[in-house]
Design a protein around this motif. Structure first.
Motif, PDB file in Angstrom:
ATOM      1  N   GLU A 255       0.844  -1.192   0.000  1.00 49.28           N
ATOM      2  CA  GLU A 255       0.000   0.000   0.000  1.00 49.28           C
ATOM      3  C   GLU A 255       0.880   1.243   0.000  1.00 49.28           C
ATOM      4  O   GLU A 255       1.923   1.268   0.660  1.00 49.28           O
ATOM      5  CB  GLU A 255      -0.881  -0.009   1.247  1.00 49.28           C
ATOM      6  CG  GLU A 255      -1.635   1.269   1.496  1.00 49.28           C
ATOM      7  CD  GLU A 255      -2.636   1.606   0.410  1.00 49.28           C
ATOM      8  OE1 GLU A 255      -2.834   2.799   0.167  1.00 49.28           O
ATOM      9  OE2 GLU A 255      -3.227   0.691  -0.191  1.00 49.28           O
TER      10      GLU A 255
ATOM     11  N   GLY B  84      -2.587   5.686   0.068  1.00 47.19           N
ATOM     12  CA  GLY B  84      -4.046   5.562   0.046  1.00 47.19           C
ATOM     13  C   GLY B  84      -4.639   5.625  -1.347  1.00 47.19           C
ATOM     14  O   GLY B  84      -5.841   5.882  -1.504  1.00 47.19           O
TER      15      GLY B  84
ATOM     16  N   LYS C  46      -1.295   0.420  -5.083  1.00 48.87           N
ATOM     17  CA  LYS C  46      -0.547  -0.745  -4.621  1.00 48.87           C
ATOM     18  C   LYS C  46       0.613  -0.900  -5.591  1.00 48.87           C
ATOM     19  O   LYS C  46       0.435  -0.751  -6.809  1.00 48.87           O
ATOM     20  CB  LYS C  46      -1.396  -2.022  -4.649  1.00 48.87           C
ATOM     21  CG  LYS C  46      -2.688  -1.957  -3.870  1.00 48.87           C
ATOM     22  CD  LYS C  46      -2.469  -1.978  -2.392  1.00 48.87           C
ATOM     23  CE  LYS C  46      -3.827  -2.060  -1.701  1.00 48.87           C
ATOM     24  NZ  LYS C  46      -3.754  -1.881  -0.293  1.00 48.87           N
TER      25      LYS C  46
ATOM     26  N   ARG D  62     -12.070  -1.548  -2.827  1.00 51.76           N
ATOM     27  CA  ARG D  62     -12.548  -2.507  -1.825  1.00 51.76           C
ATOM     28  C   ARG D  62     -11.856  -3.855  -2.003  1.00 51.76           C
ATOM     29  O   ARG D  62     -11.468  -4.504  -1.036  1.00 51.76           O
ATOM     30  CB  ARG D  62     -14.066  -2.655  -1.936  1.00 51.76           C
ATOM     31  CG  ARG D  62     -14.654  -3.541  -0.868  1.00 51.76           C
ATOM     32  CD  ARG D  62     -16.156  -3.659  -0.983  1.00 51.76           C
ATOM     33  NE  ARG D  62     -16.557  -3.782  -2.376  1.00 51.76           N
ATOM     34  CZ  ARG D  62     -17.529  -3.068  -2.934  1.00 51.76           C
ATOM     35  NH1 ARG D  62     -18.218  -2.221  -2.251  1.00 51.76           N
ATOM     36  NH2 ARG D  62     -17.821  -3.240  -4.205  1.00 51.76           N
TER      37      ARG D  62
ATOM     38  N   GLY E 233      -8.286  -3.660  -0.721  1.00 52.23           N
ATOM     39  CA  GLY E 233      -8.210  -3.482   0.732  1.00 52.23           C
ATOM     40  C   GLY E 233      -7.299  -2.345   1.142  1.00 52.23           C
ATOM     41  O   GLY E 233      -6.754  -1.621   0.315  1.00 52.23           O
ATOM     42  N   ARG E 234      -7.108  -2.210   2.462  1.00 53.32           N
ATOM     43  CA  ARG E 234      -6.343  -1.088   3.010  1.00 53.32           C
ATOM     44  C   ARG E 234      -4.854  -1.379   3.155  1.00 53.32           C
ATOM     45  O   ARG E 234      -4.040  -0.476   3.168  1.00 53.32           O
ATOM     46  CB  ARG E 234      -6.900  -0.694   4.376  1.00 53.32           C
ATOM     47  CG  ARG E 234      -8.293  -0.153   4.287  1.00 53.32           C
ATOM     48  CD  ARG E 234      -8.763   0.257   5.677  1.00 53.32           C
ATOM     49  NE  ARG E 234     -10.122   0.711   5.642  1.00 53.32           N
ATOM     50  CZ  ARG E 234     -10.477   1.985   5.609  1.00 53.32           C
ATOM     51  NH1 ARG E 234      -9.560   2.923   5.612  1.00 53.32           N
ATOM     52  NH2 ARG E 234     -11.739   2.308   5.580  1.00 53.32           N
TER      53      ARG E 234
END
Length: 189
Positions: free
Chosen positions: A111, A114, A117, A175, A178-179
């Motif tokens: 990550e 924000g 990736k 989503r 993911g984070r």
């Protein structure tokens, strides 16, 4: 063809309501239509009169459709994150072709900021970097020669990248990724 009526004996302007001169033969109207581009209009509309209807023509059309389908498959790859699978249309670049040569490929992607990736490739790829200005949700780009980047947010960027491809439908990408860090699998099918 539409004509305006005008009485030469008066000083008034031509009538504002156009009328059709029904005294002119149909042939004259057809000639005018041809001159205005009727053949082009028929060709654009796909007139069957302009297309041969022979078995050879049908075979040529089928072969063309098969080639288009093959080109589509050659210009597509897949990205899988967990249970979610995304189709990617490849850019027409040397980097994209070199990326496909690495497939299947699993990358542990980290990550960053924000919005993306990124993961290290097993070998350097050819580059042709440019500043896209705006990065779009779903872009698959190469930063430097060895870092693949999947963007899941749209934003402006001053950095230079080499285009590899773009997700056909990036909805749900943020989503799906993911984070945190994630394993992403790229494959040809």
């Amino acid at each position: 063809m539409v004509y305006e009526t005008f009485d030469a004996g008066t000083r008034s302007a031509p009538a504002t309501t156009p009328s059709i001169d029904r005294r002119r033969p149909l042939r004259c109207h057809l000639q005018t239509m041809r001159r205005l581009g009727l053949p082009l209009l028929l060709a654009l509309c796909g007139s069957t009169a302009a297309q041969p209807s022979t078995p050879a023509a049908h075979a040529d059309a089928a072969a063309g459709a098969a080639q288009a389908s093959q080109r589509t498959e050659e210009s597509r790859m897949w990205m899988t994150v967990g249970e979610r699978r995304f189709a990617i249309t490849l850019a027409d670049t040397e980097a994209a072709r070199a990326f496909v040569a690495l497939l299947p490929l699993a990358l542990d992607m980290e990550e960053l900021n924000g919005n993306e990736k990124h993961g290290e490739l097993p070998k350097a790829l050819p580059t042709d970097a440019s500043r896209p200005g705006t990065i779009r949700n779903g872009d698959l780009l190469l930063w430097g020669s060895r870092t693949a980047v999947v963007f899941y947010q749209t934003f402006d960027s001053p950095y230079s990248y080499t285009r590899v491809g773009r997700l056909d439908d990036p909805s749900g990408l943020a989503r799906g990724l993911g984070r945190g860090d994630v394993r992403v699998v790229f494959s040809k099918n």
